[in-house]
Write a protein that holds these residues in place. Structure first.
Motif, short mmCIF file in Angstrom:
data_model
loop_
_atom_site.label_atom_id
_atom_site.label_comp_id
_atom_site.label_asym_id
_atom_site.label_seq_id
_atom_site.Cartn_x
_atom_site.Cartn_y
_atom_site.Cartn_z
N ALA A 19 -0.41 -5.80 -6.66
CA ALA A 19 -0.64 -5.74 -5.44
C ALA A 19 -1.81 -5.23 -4.45
O ALA A 19 -1.53 -5.52 -2.99
CB ALA A 19 1.21 -6.18 -5.25
N LYS A 20 -2.61 -4.34 -5.08
CA LYS A 20 -2.52 -3.88 -3.57
C LYS A 20 -4.18 -4.08 -3.85
O LYS A 20 -4.90 -4.97 -4.37
CB LYS A 20 -2.85 -2.01 -4.05
CG LYS A 20 -1.90 -1.25 -4.70
CD LYS A 20 -0.93 -1.46 -2.68
CE LYS A 20 0.45 -0.64 -2.76
NZ LYS A 20 0.66 -0.57 -1.25
N ASN A 21 -4.84 -3.32 -2.66
CA ASN A 21 -6.01 -3.86 -2.70
C ASN A 21 -7.13 -3.32 -3.59
O ASN A 21 -6.97 -1.71 -2.66
CB ASN A 21 -6.87 -4.36 -0.69
CG ASN A 21 -8.53 -4.37 -0.90
OD1 ASN A 21 -9.27 -4.79 -2.23
ND2 ASN A 21 -8.89 -4.44 0.24
N ILE A 22 -7.81 -2.99 -4.14
CA ILE A 22 -8.28 -2.04 -4.83
C ILE A 22 -9.74 -1.86 -4.77
O ILE A 22 -10.94 -2.62 -4.43
CB ILE A 22 -8.61 -2.11 -6.49
CG1 ILE A 22 -6.99 -1.74 -6.84
CG2 ILE A 22 -9.12 -0.91 -7.66
CD1 ILE A 22 -6.81 -2.59 -9.03
N VAL A 41 -2.91 6.70 -8.36
CA VAL A 41 -4.02 6.26 -7.47
C VAL A 41 -3.85 7.06 -6.47
O VAL A 41 -2.79 7.94 -5.94
CB VAL A 41 -2.66 5.22 -7.42
CG1 VAL A 41 -2.64 4.03 -6.03
CG2 VAL A 41 -2.00 3.39 -8.66
N CYS A 42 -4.76 6.38 -5.37
CA CYS A 42 -4.68 7.57 -4.45
C CYS A 42 -5.75 6.22 -3.56
O CYS A 42 -5.76 5.72 -3.75
CB CYS A 42 -5.56 8.69 -4.69
SG CYS A 42 -7.44 8.61 -4.86
N GLU A 43 -4.78 6.84 -2.40
CA GLU A 43 -6.05 5.90 -0.38
C GLU A 43 -7.32 6.27 -0.78
O GLU A 43 -7.87 7.55 -1.44
CB GLU A 43 -5.15 6.14 0.29
CG GLU A 43 -3.79 6.13 0.39
CD GLU A 43 -3.22 6.22 2.02
OE1 GLU A 43 -3.86 6.52 3.41
OE2 GLU A 43 -1.82 6.12 1.69
N THR A 44 -7.74 5.48 -0.13
CA THR A 44 -9.62 6.17 0.04
C THR A 44 -9.70 6.92 0.76
O THR A 44 -10.69 8.36 0.90
CB THR A 44 -10.10 5.00 1.17
OG1 THR A 44 -9.52 4.90 2.46
CG2 THR A 44 -10.08 3.74 -0.08
N THR A 72 -6.90 2.88 -3.59
CA THR A 72 -6.54 1.90 -2.99
C THR A 72 -7.35 2.30 -1.39
O THR A 72 -6.98 3.16 -0.45
CB THR A 72 -4.68 1.61 -3.57
OG1 THR A 72 -4.50 2.31 -3.11
CG2 THR A 72 -5.13 0.96 -4.65
N GLU A 73 -7.12 1.02 -0.66
CA GLU A 73 -6.90 1.00 0.89
C GLU A 73 -5.61 1.52 1.28
O GLU A 73 -5.23 2.57 2.64
CB GLU A 73 -7.27 -0.28 1.10
CG GLU A 73 -8.16 -0.59 2.00
CD GLU A 73 -9.26 -2.23 1.96
OE1 GLU A 73 -8.37 -2.31 2.50
OE2 GLU A 73 -10.00 -1.93 2.22
N ASP A 74 -4.34 1.53 0.29
CA ASP A 74 -3.26 2.09 1.34
C ASP A 74 -2.44 2.49 0.40
O ASP A 74 -0.49 2.68 0.40
CB ASP A 74 -2.68 0.41 1.57
CG ASP A 74 -2.36 -0.40 0.75
OD1 ASP A 74 -2.86 -0.27 -0.33
OD2 ASP A 74 -2.19 -1.62 0.93
#
Length: 185
Positions: free
Chosen positions: A108-111, A75-78, A97-99
């Protein structure tokens, strides 16, 4: 289709949709003894979209089968580098994800994006969700004749033999046990 005489994408999603409710029920039963599964399933209490349920069913398999998914899902941020996020990843999925966050908090994240990774390189980008990226990964593994990751052999066996129904005659004890638990659920 040429390799196994069936449409891999169609058999993957048909089987996944068939087993998602049963998989989630089996996960919830084990959730009391597996905090990773419990935290993965928690967001489903608020969001019950089919996409999130599919993702939870796929992401929960390694936890349920007690396999190590750390080198499979990153998992990483944009704003992060994909090169850093895919370091050490032979076969896997990169979820942007955004965060940021961890594998257990993915639902729970915005993918923003999901990518397929082979040998530390992003092969396919802009997959809509984890389930679609997983289907593309399965197709690549079949077409390129790549072995499943050793640390996740039971996870991929369940996907192939139980969910997709390819070579389902001879399953390992773990895969067969999960299939039996789903039939009882």
């Amino acid at each position: 289709m040429r390799l196994v005489s069936s449409d891999l994408n169609q058999s993957f999603f048909d089987g996944l949709d068939k087993y998602v409710p049963k998989l989630l029920e089996v996960y919830r039963k084990r959730g009391h003894s597996c905090p990773d599964l419990r935290s993965l399933l928690h967001p489903l209490d608020e969001q019950t979209s089919n996409q999130k349920r599919r993702d939870a069913a796929l992401l929960g398999l390694p936890y349920y089968l007690r396999e190590d998914s750390k080198s499979f899902i990153s998992v990483c941020e944009t704003t992060s580098s994909a090169v850093e996020a895919t370091k050490g990843m032979d076969i896997g999925l990169l979820v942007v994800t955004e965060d940021g966050g961890s594998n257990k908090q993915l639902l729970a994240k915005n993918i923003v994006d999901v990518a397929v990774v082979l040998e530390e390189h992003v092969i396919l980008k802009e997959q809509k969700d984890v389930a679609r990226a997983f289907a593309m990964l399965m197709g690549l593994l079949y077409s390129l004749n790549i072995d499943y990751p050793k640390g996740l052999k039971y996870t991929f066996e369940v996907i192939q033999k139980v969910v997709m129904g390819i070579g389902s005659g001879n399953c390992s004890a773990k895969a067969n046990g999960l299939r039996n638990r789903m039939l009882q659920a």
